[in-house]
Structure formats: structure tokens, C-alpha cells
Motif scaffolding. Structure first.
Motif, mmCIF file in Angstrom:
data_model
loop_
_atom_site.group_PDB
_atom_site.id
_atom_site.type_symbol
_atom_site.label_atom_id
_atom_site.label_comp_id
_atom_site.label_asym_id
_atom_site.label_seq_id
_atom_site.Cartn_x
_atom_site.Cartn_y
_atom_site.Cartn_z
ATOM 1 N N ALA B 10 0.850 -1.189 0.000
ATOM 2 C CA ALA B 10 0.000 0.000 0.000
ATOM 3 C C ALA B 10 0.889 1.244 0.000
ATOM 4 O O ALA B 10 2.052 1.147 0.348
ATOM 5 C CB ALA B 10 -0.896 -0.020 1.236
ATOM 6 N N PRO B 11 0.409 2.406 -0.342
ATOM 7 C CA PRO B 11 -0.936 2.702 -0.809
ATOM 8 C C PRO B 11 -1.134 2.342 -2.280
ATOM 9 O O PRO B 11 -0.177 2.173 -3.018
ATOM 10 C CB PRO B 11 -1.047 4.207 -0.614
ATOM 11 N N HIS B 12 -2.402 2.215 -2.655
ATOM 12 C CA HIS B 12 -2.740 1.767 -4.005
ATOM 13 C C HIS B 12 -3.227 2.904 -4.890
ATOM 14 O O HIS B 12 -3.579 2.686 -6.039
ATOM 15 C CB HIS B 12 -3.792 0.661 -3.915
ATOM 16 N N ILE B 13 -3.298 4.109 -4.326
ATOM 17 C CA ILE B 13 -3.679 5.285 -5.125
ATOM 18 C C ILE B 13 -2.680 6.403 -4.837
ATOM 19 O O ILE B 13 -2.040 6.410 -3.782
ATOM 20 C CB ILE B 13 -5.107 5.789 -4.805
ATOM 21 N N THR B 14 -2.548 7.335 -5.772
ATOM 22 C CA THR B 14 -1.705 8.508 -5.519
ATOM 23 C C THR B 14 -2.488 9.750 -5.927
ATOM 24 O O THR B 14 -3.492 9.665 -6.632
ATOM 25 C CB THR B 14 -0.388 8.454 -6.318
ATOM 26 N N GLY B 15 -2.008 10.897 -5.484
ATOM 27 C CA GLY B 15 -2.690 12.156 -5.744
ATOM 28 C C GLY B 15 -2.604 12.567 -7.204
ATOM 29 O O GLY B 15 -1.885 11.973 -8.002
ATOM 30 N N ALA B 16 -3.338 13.633 -7.535
ATOM 31 C CA ALA B 16 -3.429 14.055 -8.934
ATOM 32 C C ALA B 16 -2.227 14.887 -9.364
ATOM 33 O O ALA B 16 -1.912 14.960 -10.544
ATOM 34 C CB ALA B 16 -4.715 14.848 -9.145
ATOM 35 N N ASP B 17 -1.530 15.519 -8.401
ATOM 36 C CA ASP B 17 -0.426 16.399 -8.767
ATOM 37 C C ASP B 17 0.782 15.601 -9.257
ATOM 38 O O ASP B 17 1.102 14.561 -8.706
ATOM 39 C CB ASP B 17 -0.008 17.245 -7.561
ATOM 40 N N THR B 18 1.424 16.116 -10.294
ATOM 41 C CA THR B 18 2.646 15.495 -10.788
ATOM 42 C C THR B 18 3.710 16.577 -10.936
ATOM 43 O O THR B 18 3.394 17.769 -10.928
ATOM 44 C CB THR B 18 2.428 14.847 -12.167
ATOM 45 N N THR B 19 4.956 16.135 -11.078
ATOM 46 C CA THR B 19 6.055 17.076 -11.300
ATOM 47 C C THR B 19 5.742 17.951 -12.505
ATOM 48 O O THR B 19 5.904 19.170 -12.477
ATOM 49 C CB THR B 19 7.351 16.282 -11.555
ATOM 50 N N ILE B 22 3.107 20.651 -11.808
ATOM 51 C CA ILE B 22 3.643 21.733 -10.976
ATOM 52 C C ILE B 22 4.468 22.679 -11.836
ATOM 53 O O ILE B 22 4.311 23.900 -11.766
ATOM 54 C CB ILE B 22 4.492 21.132 -9.837
ATOM 55 N N LYS B 198 -1.222 26.110 -4.418
ATOM 56 C CA LYS B 198 -0.393 25.329 -3.501
ATOM 57 C C LYS B 198 0.889 24.810 -4.138
ATOM 58 O O LYS B 198 1.434 23.804 -3.721
ATOM 59 C CB LYS B 198 -1.198 24.170 -2.904
#
Lengths: 436, 312
Positions: B10-19, B22, B198
Motif C-alpha cells: 500500500a498505498p494503491h492510489i496517488t494524488g493528482a499532482d505530478t512534477t 507543478i 499550492k
């Protein structure tokens, strides 16, 4: 209390996906067989006390607790023991499991009767013989939590209704459907352990449940606290800090700061068990995920094969990529669909291959989101760098072993680096004294 | 349904932001200032920016190919460096000097240290300093606005007489300077966009600008002019907040911002070179590993160890 300049602890804005929050629990009919692994808790696996051909009833003990940190395992069906098998646990270890074929009569064992509880020892005995383990997911035998060494210093009972994992709504349904049992359980724990105060922590995304419990507990010394909606509010140390302002020391337990933490579903089970005497044989589960045809909350007999549970929910729309015990942040991958539902499960998620596709990683850009999101204040990227250098002295200085694997750092990382996964390996490296 | 399942930790999901997202947001935040520079200095400002961006991306691509590394120009970090570099150059700079700057930024400062995330100092800042030293005359040859009259009587607004006219000129950027040092309003707008989305934390710009304001007032220099003049706004919102070369914790960012302000003021009030912001950022960049070591966050449940600050 936390100083936000010393520890940002921003957590992560993880999408809640509480699709099943309004779906009433439905009871799944008897499965074709149940498989009961002997290790469904933290601690020593139970010892099987039945053999092939034995008749068992609903509530019969099939596995006896093996030592202090262990728990009894009971049959949820009446039927015949088909045999003992070896099952591969999610961590790869083999463990013995009792397979029972139901006869369909659901005859209740004569041993099942409401426990006679008059004082603390009889209360602790009742909980111990119920087979209850921490139902929030950790699976720690509950009877041990209710027997702290410093009982006279315990002044607060914290009830965990945060349910911060995405998708899962089983605690939410418990608060809606079993409100009275929750309050009965809280009353019993407060009375027999002589705890003067109780705080129920519920994430702000469940306003109905906050209102319902606030109203129901109006005449008790119970405070219902609305928690922020960032993950992971339900992590024990975070919850204790938010609800009481106290920091659980490391290494240590909540009882070291005068707190006992129980999950809402655990405390509801205690309330129900004291009335009926029925041990822990069923579990309310959220079945969800992008490929489940009919998601919902299902009351399942523990030991039901996941395949039959998914079929009860209408089956899957496509071949699954991952099937999880629990939520997507801390859930454990099921190796195959013949694995059974366990005591400490609160959800089964089936996710498509596309939904779990790993994203492309880039170099670490030192944005610091991992450290600022970490609820414990760990420097995730520094821990991973130290792990890759096998620098156990630096790992110890960075307190890598404090990590609880909540997965927040990996979730927030824009470079998509597997931070939490590497920190888990770092902890293993520390435990093995620098050797892999 | 008997097909094999994926099993991972785990974890099996990640957030929407990518390098990439940004870096793209940083580019978007720089666009209003690019537009302002084009209005003030004419099309050559746009051409110069296009040139440095192209040069940076090509140097990054070429170097990765040459070194047989994975080509990662799609992360947009070279585009950001190219834009920031152009914003540190005067519009009249000969094109080949700009290309030299791009080479220094991408190859020397970034790729030789290991590429994205491994550079010690901000590539655009080092390139600007190198060009200022190497091509001092041409770098100081800041053009006046093409349209209208220069509202200020001198090319270096820092030393101009202070009237309300002058403030307005500083805000709108109708005065001489490099591309990104002129229009304070668009830089502020870009900075606010980055904070709102952010991408950056407000701590570094706020402490940096605050420190300069307080120190200026303390020594009797007009603080508003100090904030709006020179490269301070661009530096505080876009260059000092570069992730790779700034601290990651709140405490670290606070220390970093104050340090930047003190060095900038020291150079501006007592130094002889007009490079207060650039040198401040470069010097503080070099201190980041040390700041990081001493400003780690408190950890939940860990008692403080009295050991000379380290590990606290």
C-alpha cells in the motif's frame, strides 16, 4: 498540543469516495463454505481445536487463543468441518485454516449465552471469550486493550469513528444502524474500567452521524468531536492528539497518556455481545471499487470466500487489477479470490487494472510535501535516501521506525515515488540490525 | 475470475499532482509577466524568452541523449528554467549570450550535478550571475521602455527620486530593467496564483519581503521602493521558492527567507554590485543542506534529544 511550525502535519486531501455511505447494510446468505485462518489478529495464531468431520454450531470455538496476545476464533455457521488446510496469508506466510461446510440450519451453539458481567475481571473475560480484535483494521486483541497496567491513570476513552480511508463506510453504517449498541458498549467500558470521560472522534464528512451520536449521548459524559477531513484522522496517535491534545510517546501505547482507544464497530460489538453472548462471527463490510456491479454494505459471515461475496454484489464488470482487504491507502492486496473475509476487514475493494496503474516517476524535486503531510512529522524523503544508503544510524536518528505506513507521503508525492513502501523496507532493515 | 491479481504494498492510489503539472503551473504564473515585458520592451522580449526556453530544452534533450540517460524534457523543468533565465536578461542582449546562459544553467548547473532535483543552486540564478560577471557591460545595458517616456530619470530605479509617479512606474514596470524585474503587478499576480494553487508555500516570499521591508525601514531607506525595485519580487516568488534549492520544512523556510532578506539588504546597502537578490539566493542555496539538517520537524511522541540541535 501541536505547534504547526514545529510539525506541519497537513495530511493529504485524499478523495473520500464514500459512495456507499447511504446504503443500508444487507445480509449475505450462507456461503458454500467458510475458511477460518487461525491468525486473524496481531499476535500468536490460535490453535485449531476441531478436526475433520467434527460438527460445529454457530458460535462454537474452532481455534483457541494461544497465549496472552491472541484471540479465539469461532464458527459463524453450523455444519461439518471439512478439514484443515494451509492458506497463504497476505504477507506470504503459510497458516493453518479450518474449513467448514454449512448445513444450512444455523443451529446456535449451546455455549452461546449472554455473559454474566458484574465487575472488571468478568467484563474482561467476556470480551476475551468473544474473540474481539480491533475492528478498525489493526486486529489487536481487544481484551488486552481493556486490561491496561495503569488502569487508575486512564481518564479518557476515545472512540474512533473517523473512518478516514477512502471508499469505506462500514463504520459510518455502524454509527447509523447500531447507535444504541455503541452507547451500550461505551457505557460498559466506562463503568467497568471506571473511566470518567469519553470522546468520539468523527470526520467532518459525516455530519449526520455526528448529529445522531451527539443527540444519543446527550445525557452521558461523552463529547462528539468533529475531525478535519484530511487523511489520516483515524490513525491512533493522530486521533489521540486531536481528541485529547496528548502525544502518545514512542515507543508506547495510548494508555501511557491515560487513553484507551476503541473503534466504533468494536465498541458496538461489545455492547451487542453483552446482550446476546454471540461471539465475533459476522462483519459489516463495504464492498466497492470501480468494477463492482452492485457496491454496498454487506453483513458477511467471517470466513466467506471473497469470490462468493463479490458474486453476491453482482460480480465484476471486468477482470480485476487488485482486490483489497480494506481501503486504498492501507489496504492489503488479496492474492486470490478464494481468500476469506477476516475479522478485522472492514471493506473489500475490487479495482480495475487501469485504476491501479502506477504513474511515471520522476526524480525527487524536494518539494517537501511528504514531510509536511506526514502526520507524525517524519522526513520521508530523507528516510528513503538513508535507506538506499543502508545507513541505519541515520535511520534511527530520523526515527524511521515511528512510521505507521499510512501511505500519506506516497499519496502526495508529485514525483510519484514509492516513499511509504521504501520506509517499510527501512523499518525492516532497522529491525534486522542493518541486514536485509 | 481466476486470473492473477496484482499484489503490491500500500498505498494503491496517488494524488493528482505530478512534477509536470507543478512545472506547468509555474510557467502559467510567469505568463502575465512575459506579456507585460512584451508590452514594455516590444517583441524582442518575447523572442528572447522563446530563444532561452528553446535553448534550455534542447540542451537538456541533447545532454540526456549524449549521456544515454532517460530524456525527461516532458517534465517542463527546462521550460521553467528557460523562462526564468530570460526574465533575468535585458531585452537587448545579443542572442548568443542568452544561449551561453542557457548552457550554463542546464548543462553546468543542472545536468552535471545529476539533473532534476540534484542541482545545488538555482540554474537560472547562477547563469544570471555568470553572465553579469562575464558580460558586465551588456548585462547592465538595460533598455528603456519602447512606448512612451521612461517615467524615471535613471535606468536603475533603485536610486531614483521617490515620488508617487515613481511608485506607479515601479508597479506597472514602465522603467528600465531586465524582463522580469519591471512590472511588479504581474509578478505579484503570478506569485499569488502559485500560492493559491499550492505550488509554493507563502513562507519564503513573505519572510523574505518582510525582512527586506523591516531592515530598509530600520536604516531609513524607503521600504516600498526596496520591495518593488530590482529583482526582489521575481526572486522571492519564483527563484527563492525553487523546491530543489530551498528548505522543505516550515521552520527551514522561515530561516531561509530571513537569511535572504538580510543578505539582500547587506548587499544593497553596503555592497557595490547591483546583484543583491541573485547573490542572496545563491548564498542561501548553498546553505540549504545545513538548514535542513537543523530544522527538521518535531516528531509525534519523540522526546527531544539534547544534542547540539541535531536531530531535534
Amino acid at each position: 498540543m501541536r505547534n504547526p511550525f514545529r510539525r506541519a502535519a497537513l495530511g493529504a486531501d485524499v478523495p473520500h469516495n464514500k459512495n456507499t455511505a447511504q446504503m443500508e447494510t444487507v445480509v449475505m446468505p450462507l456461503p458454500s463454505k467458510i475458511v477460518l485462518p487461525m491468525g486473524q489478529h496481531i499476535g500468536a495464531p490460535a490453535t485449531p481445536v476441531v478436526a475433520k468431520g467434527d460438527r460445529v454450531y454457530v458460535g462454537s470455538v474452532v481455534g483457541r487463543a494461544n497465549g496472552f496476545v491472541s484471540a479465539d476464533i469461532h464458527s459463524g455457521v453450523s455444519g461439518v468441518v471439512e478439514g484443515l488446510t494451509t492458506l497463504t496469508a497476505p504477507n506470504g506466510a503459510g497458516q493453518s485454516a479450518v474449513v467448514i461446510v454449512p448445513d444450512g440450519n444455523q443451529t446456535i451453539s449451546p455455549d452461546v449465552r449472554p455473559p454474566v458481567v458484574v465487575d472488571l475481571p468478568s467484563f474482561q473475560q467476556a470480551v476475551r471469550s468473544s474473540g474481539l480484535v480491533g475492528l478498525g483494521g489493526a486486529g489487536f486483541p481487544a481484551a488486552i486493550k481493556l486490561a491496561p497496567k495503569n488502569l487508575d491513570e486512564i481518564d479518557t476513552l476515545v472512540i474512533n469513528g473517523a473512518e478516514c480511508e477512502p471508499y469505506i463506510t462500514s463504520d459510518n453504517r455502524c454509527m447509523q444502524e447500531d447507535t444504541d449498541f455503541i452507547l451500550d458498549g461505551i457505557r460498559a467500558v466506562m463503568r467497568y474500567l471506571d473511566i470518567p470521560r469519553c470522546v468520539i472522534g468523527i470526520e467532518g464528512n459525516k455530519p449526520e452521524e455526528i448529529d445522531k451520536l451527539t443527540a444519543a449521548a446527550a445525557d452521558m459524559p461523552v463529547e462528539v468531536k468533529c475531525l478535519p477531513e484530511t487523511y489520516p484522522q483515524g490513525a491512533e496517535k493522530v486521533l489521540v492528539e486531536t481528541c485529547t491534545g496528548r502525544e502518545v510517546p514512542f515507543p508506547g501505547l495510548p494508555s501511557d497518556v491515560g487513553v484507551i482507544v476503541l473503534n466504533v464497530t468494536s465498541v458496538a460489538f461489545i455492547g451487542k455481545h453483552l446482550k446476546t453472548g454471540m461471539p465475533l462471527i459476522t462483519k459489516r463490510l463495504t464492498v466497492d471499487g470501480d468494477i463492482v456491479k452492485r457496491p454496498g454494505n454487506v453483513e458477511v459471515i467471517i470466513g466467506t470466500p471473497i469470490r462468493e461475496l463479490l458474486e453476491f454484489c453482482g460480480g465484476l464488470t471486468e477482470k480485476p487489477g487488485k482486490v483489497l482487504y480494506g481501503g486504498p491507502m492501507m489496504g492489503i492486496c488479496v492474492a486470490d479470490l478464494d481468500q476469506p473475509v477476516l475479522k478485522n476487514n472492514n471493506a473489500i475493494l475490487a479495482l480495475s487494472r487501469g485504476a491501479v496503474q502506477p504513474a511515471k516517476t520522476t526524480n525527487c524535486i524536494h518539494c517537501g510535501r511528504c514531510a509536511n503531510a506526514c502526520p507524525l512529522g517524519l522526513s520521508s524523503k530523507e528516510i528513503v535516501a538513508a535507506y538506499l544508503k543502508r545507513d541505519t544510524a541515520l535511520l534511527a536518528r530520523l526515527n524511521a521506525d515511528l512510521c505507521m505506513s499510512c501511505g500519506t507521503c506516497t499519496f502526495v508525492c508529485p514525483a510519484k515515488r514509492p516513499l511509504a513502501q521504501n520506509i517499510a523496507l527501512a523499518k525492516l532493515l532497522m529491525k534486522n540490525g542493518g541486514k536485509k | 475470475m481466476s486470473d492473477k491479481l496484482i499484489v503490491t504494498a500500500a498505498p494503491h492510489i496517488t494524488g493528482a499532482d505530478t512534477t509536470q503539472k507543478i512545472m506547468q503551473r509555474v510557467c502559467i504564473a510567469l505568463l502575465p509577466t512575459l506579456a507585460a515585458a512584451t508590452v514594455i520592451f516590444g517583441l524582442r522580449a518575447l523572442m528572447l524568452t522563446a530563444l532561452t526556453v528553446l535553448a534550455c530544452v534542447l540542451f537538456e534533450y541533447g545532454w540526456c541523449r549524449l549521456m544515454k540517460k532517460e530524456v525527461c524534457v516532458d517534465d517542463f523543468s527546462a521550460v521553467v528554467t528557460g523562462m526564468l533565465l530570460a526574465f533575468n536578461l535585458p531585452a537587448t542582449l545579443p542572442w548568443w549570450i542568452a544561449v551561453v546562459g542557457a548552457f550554463i544553467a542546464i548543462v553546468v548547473v543542472k545536468q552535471l550535478f545529476g539533473g532534476l532535483g540534484h542541482n545545488v543552486a538555482n540554474p537560472a540564478i547562477v547563469a544570471r550571475i555568470a553572465l553579469s560577471v562575464g558580460f558586465a557591460g551588456r548585462m547592465a545595458d538595460c533598455p528603456f521602455p519602447e512606448s512612451g517616456v521612461d517615467a524615471l530619470s535613471a535606468a536603475t530605479p533603485m536610486s531614483a527620486d521617490l515620488t508617487s509617479e515613481a511608485y506607479r512606474a515601479l508597479l506597472l514596470g514602465t522603467h528600465g530593467g531586465v524582463l522580469g524585474e519591471t512590472c511588479a503587478l504581474t509578478i505579484l499576480a503570478g506569485g499569488i496564483y502559485l500560492i493559491a494553487t499550492k505550488v509554493i508555500s507563502p513562507i519564503i516570499p513573505v519572510t523574505y519581503l518582510g525582512t527586506v521591508f523591516v531592515l530598509s525601514a530600520a536604516v531609513g531607506v524607503d521600504p516600498v521602493c526596496q520591495l518593488l525595485g530590482g529583482g526582489l519580487l521575481l526572486g522571492s516568488f519564483f527563484m527563492a521558492t525553487d523546491y530543489v534549492t530551498s528548505p522543505t520544512t516550515r521552520k527551514g523556510r522561515l530561516v531561509f527567507g530571513i537569511g535572504l532578506g538580510v543578505i539582500t539588504c547587506a548587499i544593497r546597502f553596503f555592497g557595490t554590485v547591483p546583484e543583491g537578490v541573485s547573490f542572496a539566493i545563491l548564498l542561501m542555496n548553498l546553505l540549504v543542506p545545513y538548514i535542513e539538517e537543523h530544522t527538521r520537524q518535531a516528531r509525534l511522541g519523540i522526546a527531544k534529544v539534547k544534542r547540539g540541535g541535531a536531530g531535534a
